[in-house]
Design a protein around this motif. Structure first.
Motif, short mmCIF file in Angstrom:
data_model
loop_
_atom_site.label_atom_id
_atom_site.label_comp_id
_atom_site.label_asym_id
_atom_site.label_seq_id
_atom_site.Cartn_x
_atom_site.Cartn_y
_atom_site.Cartn_z
N GLY A 180 0.71 -1.81 0.07
CA GLY A 180 0.02 -0.31 -0.01
C GLY A 180 0.40 1.06 0.31
O GLY A 180 0.82 2.39 -0.53
N ASP A 181 1.73 1.30 0.24
CA ASP A 181 2.52 2.54 -0.04
C ASP A 181 3.44 2.51 -0.98
O ASP A 181 3.31 2.28 -2.29
CB ASP A 181 4.67 2.11 0.87
N LEU A 182 3.17 4.06 -1.15
CA LEU A 182 4.02 4.58 -2.31
C LEU A 182 5.24 4.61 -2.62
O LEU A 182 5.86 4.65 -1.32
CB LEU A 182 3.31 5.76 -2.78
N LEU A 183 6.12 5.25 -3.76
CA LEU A 183 7.26 4.95 -3.98
C LEU A 183 7.78 6.54 -4.81
O LEU A 183 7.39 6.35 -5.69
CB LEU A 183 7.94 3.66 -4.58
N VAL A 190 6.21 10.31 -7.01
CA VAL A 190 5.46 8.77 -7.47
C VAL A 190 5.51 7.84 -8.70
O VAL A 190 4.67 7.90 -9.57
CB VAL A 190 4.57 8.98 -7.04
N ILE A 191 6.59 6.89 -8.51
CA ILE A 191 6.79 5.96 -9.28
C ILE A 191 6.06 4.71 -9.69
O ILE A 191 6.52 4.01 -10.29
CB ILE A 191 8.39 5.96 -9.86
N GLY A 192 5.37 3.90 -8.40
CA GLY A 192 4.91 3.22 -8.08
C GLY A 192 4.73 2.97 -6.75
O GLY A 192 3.90 3.42 -6.53
N ARG A 193 4.23 1.23 -6.35
CA ARG A 193 4.00 1.24 -5.19
C ARG A 193 4.13 -0.35 -4.57
O ARG A 193 5.00 -0.62 -5.44
CB ARG A 193 2.15 0.71 -5.66
N LEU A 234 14.98 7.08 -2.91
CA LEU A 234 13.67 6.06 -3.22
C LEU A 234 13.25 5.68 -2.07
O LEU A 234 13.11 4.76 -1.13
CB LEU A 234 14.41 4.27 -4.02
N ILE A 235 11.66 6.18 -1.65
CA ILE A 235 11.42 6.30 -0.85
C ILE A 235 10.01 5.71 -0.40
O ILE A 235 9.14 5.97 -0.89
CB ILE A 235 10.95 7.52 0.04
N ALA A 236 9.75 4.46 0.19
CA ALA A 236 8.36 4.13 0.55
C ALA A 236 7.78 4.90 1.39
O ALA A 236 8.16 4.90 3.01
CB ALA A 236 8.76 2.83 0.71
N ILE A 237 6.67 4.90 1.36
CA ILE A 237 5.93 5.80 2.32
C ILE A 237 4.52 5.75 1.67
O ILE A 237 3.94 5.85 0.60
CB ILE A 237 6.68 7.82 1.94
N PRO A 238 3.46 6.10 2.37
CA PRO A 238 2.08 6.07 3.10
C PRO A 238 1.26 7.32 2.11
O PRO A 238 2.14 8.45 1.68
CB PRO A 238 1.86 6.22 4.35
N GLU A 239 0.89 6.89 1.13
CA GLU A 239 0.48 8.66 0.58
C GLU A 239 -0.05 9.68 0.99
O GLU A 239 0.46 10.12 0.18
CB GLU A 239 -1.62 8.09 -0.45
#
Length: 304
Positions: A128-131, A290-293, A266-271
């Motif tokens: 569910g995190d965005l990238l 934002v390039i992915g999830r 490159l950061i994984a983070i909630p929307e």
């Protein structure tokens, strides 16, 4: 934290509120201008501390050069460029070491600090995190064109400006807005560093390739066959973990494996956090996106 997780820096706990973050990195020249090369090499080294969420405190020069073939003025310019970036980071230059060698290499050993409760690693990304990617890809392709004397001046300039930009602002922003995992994109390319998050967080990552920012001139370099050897080496290493569903999979997989010098975070983070990070860093990092999830999975990088 050491070698086992494949993270960007080593972390040593001093007490409940303080840990040391330590790293070193050095590179061969990617531009002709020695002052600019010093800035890029320093930014590249400092980035590992920022990727962990740390604050650089001290730096030491690492310099290897052919003494008979490099002008003293050029060495001074390299060191001066690096010092500019060290001071911009709020750190102190405390020494260094030089070695005579056949080739020129330069970089830094960097020590920083971090609150261990605010440490960012390859672990922690959640479905569910965005990238968020903070800098464009394609530096390896453009740098190869520069070395071959075939890059347009404006493309070389854009590449150099991107490489010399510190990842300080996105590091501070991700800490404020709930990032769950982070890394910087350097020698292993987007694919290699994303797969580090996949492996350590036990997830899959889905990349929407149309959203991936690219340096101007990168496509032209690829079309001219100016692809760095490291891109092929990375692709050979990671091919079994990449599921590419695009019709141009040969091209996009190679770009995903393109080795970067001083690339973005490159950061994984909630929307909601991703939205706020992009708002805060957009002025300094206009290509950030934002390039992915992150998805539930088994450690694969998926490209669509």
């Amino acid at each position: 934290m050491g070698l086992s997780t494949g993270d960007d820096a080593g972390v040593y706990l001093l007490d409940e509120k303080t840990a040391l973050v330590q790293t070193l990195d050095f590179i061969s020249p990617v531009v002709d201008d020695p002052f600019l090369f010093g800035k890029i090499a320093a930014a590249n080294s400092l980035s590992d501390v920022y990727a962990m969420g740390g604050k650089p405190l001290t730096a030491m020069n690492i310099l290897c050069f052919p003494a008979c073939d490099v002008e003293k003025e050029d060495i001074s310019a390299i060191l001066a460029g690096a010092l500019e970036k060290i001071l911009e980071a709020g750190a102190a230059l405390v020494g260094g070491h030089t070695v005579e060698s056949r080739e020129l290499f330069f970089g830094l050993s960097v020590t920083g600090t971090i609150n261990p409760e605010k440490l960012f690693t390859n672990r922690g990304a959640r479905p569910g995190d965005l990238l968020v990617l903070t800098k464009p890809l394609g530096a390896g392709m453009v740098a190869t064109a520069v070395k071959g004397g075939l890059a347009k001046p404006e493309h070389a300039e854009k590449m150099a400006l991107s490489m010399a930009r510190l990842n300080r602002l996105p590091s501070e922003s991700m800490a404020r807005h709930g990032a769950t995992a982070a890394t910087d994109v350097t020698g292993f390319g987007l694919a290699g560093h994303a797969l580090g998050i996949c492996r350590e967080s036990s997830v899959d990552i889905l990349i929407n390739w149309e959203k991936v920012p690219m340096l101007p001139g990168a496509k032209e370099a690829w079309q001219a066959g100016l692809v760095p050897a490291g891109a092929y080496a990375n692709l050979s290493s990671y091919a079994k973990k990449i599921v590419n569903e695009r019709c141009d999979s040969a091209e996009t997989s190679l770009f995903a494996c393109d080795p970067q010098t001083s690339g973005g975070l490159l950061i994984a983070i909630p929307e909601e956090g991703a939205k706020r990070v992009l708002e805060e860093i957009g002025g300094e990092f206009p290509e950030s996106a934002v390039i992915g999830r992150v998805m539930a999975g088994e450690g694969l990088l998926r490209i669509e």
